[in-house]
Design a protein around this motif. Structure first.
Motif, short mmCIF file in Angstrom:
data_model
loop_
_atom_site.label_atom_id
_atom_site.label_comp_id
_atom_site.label_asym_id
_atom_site.label_seq_id
_atom_site.Cartn_x
_atom_site.Cartn_y
_atom_site.Cartn_z
N GLN A 187 33.72 15.60 -0.06
CA GLN A 187 33.60 16.04 1.33
C GLN A 187 33.56 14.89 2.33
N PRO A 206 31.49 18.76 6.92
CA PRO A 206 31.28 18.90 5.48
C PRO A 206 30.20 19.91 5.13
N LEU A 236 31.35 23.02 3.08
CA LEU A 236 32.12 22.80 1.86
C LEU A 236 31.22 22.94 0.63
N THR A 241 26.29 19.31 2.49
CA THR A 241 26.47 20.75 2.56
C THR A 241 25.20 21.43 3.04
#
Length: 323
Positions: free
Chosen positions: A133, A139, A142, A165
């Motif tokens: 990522q 990000p 993701l 994340t």
């Protein structure tokens, strides 16, 4: 996350599948069978034809498993542009080849093209999301959504986030996969290879050592699982299976009784050298085991067998994916 998650997992109607090989195509077939509209993209010039052949080949198996209301292979759209594939997506499943730089670039591109708040999952079989990522502007949305092959048949999907994340995206993805009829493991930590692949890899390495050393043939190894522990593993995993080996004393007695064998030289977890002799022996052994059956025939045989196991163990109908 930089923006709130859009549709609730229960209300997703359109899924984008980016990458249309064996895994991406398997995902597309699964989502179609669960009643979703699927838009797919792959850079290969013949991707559309290959994808439709894969879906057509999987459809009898999916029909046997039970299609969701309104499910149809006709709800598949193949586009020539990645941006078009994700323009209206409410969830994105990326299934590109296992090359880290490719994954990084593609996830960054997907992040730029996908509507804000839509979760993007990677089918990676080994890379941690933290490593993939790094180039994405957002990000936080993701996640890893690692399936087992073929995704249209094997229920398992392992979900994990990376360091950047948002946990809300991990929870959303886990719930979405459950709604879509999957059996979900939400991982607390990033582990290279995740859970199932690490266990599978240990068995695979020992099998290669046995072939390399002349301890067993390819046929011997496969029979040792399909006619042995594989039958038990289809009902319960290796941990509970070993617990039963302890009788009324359960796992505690099993560890007391068999624990010393952990020091025995029963396994060689370091991978063997994949030299030409081992390569040729494994390939030839698999050709012999196939006994003239084509790959398509073997796939159909595998699918029928797994459906029968799922049915026999009462696992059909667990998913919530009827739409």
């Amino acid at each position: 996350m930089t923006s709130p998650l859009m549709a609730s997992p229960e209300n997703v109607r359109r899924v984008a599948c980016v990458g249309a090989g064996v895994i991406g195509g398997g995902w597309a077939a699964h989502f179609l069978a669960r009643g979703y509209d699927v838009t797919a993209w792959d850079p290969a010039p013949d991707a559309g034809q290959r994808l439709r052949r894969l879906v057509d080949a999987a459809w009898p198996t999916l029909t046997s498993l039970g299609l969701a209301e309104g499910a149809s292979a006709d709800r598949l759209t193949v586009t020539g542009a990645l941006e078009e594939a994700v323009a209206e997506a409410e969830f994105v499943q990326e299934s590109a080849p296992e090359k880290l730089d490719l994954k990084r670039d593609l996830l960054a591109r997907l992040d730029a093209a996908t509507p804000q708040g839509v979760v993007i999952a990677s089918s990676t079989s080994g890379y941690p999301m933290t490593d993939m990522q790094t180039k994405a502007a957002d990000p936080s949305r993701l996640v890893v959504g690692h399936p087992f092959n073929p995704p249209y048949l094997i229920p398992l999907v392992e979900v994990a986030g990376g360091e950047s994340t948002d946990q809300a995206a991990v929870a959303w993805a886990s719930r979405f996969y459950e709604v879509a009829g999957k059996s979900v493991i939400t991982m607390d930590n990033e582990v290279p290879g995740f859970i199932a692949n690490r266990l599978q890899e240990a068995l695979w390495r020992e099998a290669l050592h046995m072939v390399a050393n002349g301890d067993a043939t390819v046929r011997d190894i496969d029979l040792s699982i399909t006619e042995g522990p594989g039958l038990r593993w289809a009902v319960m995993g290796p941990m509970l299976t070993f617990a039963l080996a302890g009788g009324e004393g359960g796992m505690a007695h099993m560890l007391d009784h068999f624990g010393p064998s952990l020091k025995s030289p029963w396994t060689r977890l370091e991978a063997p050298e994949l030299d030409a002799a081992l390569y040729d022996a494994v390939v030839a052994g698999c050709d012999e085991a196939a006994d003239g059956r084509s790959i398509a025939e073997l796939v159909a045989e595998r699918d029928r067998g797994v459906v029968e196991v799922l049915r026999a163990t009462g696992r059909l109908g667990r998913g919530e994916g009827s739409r």
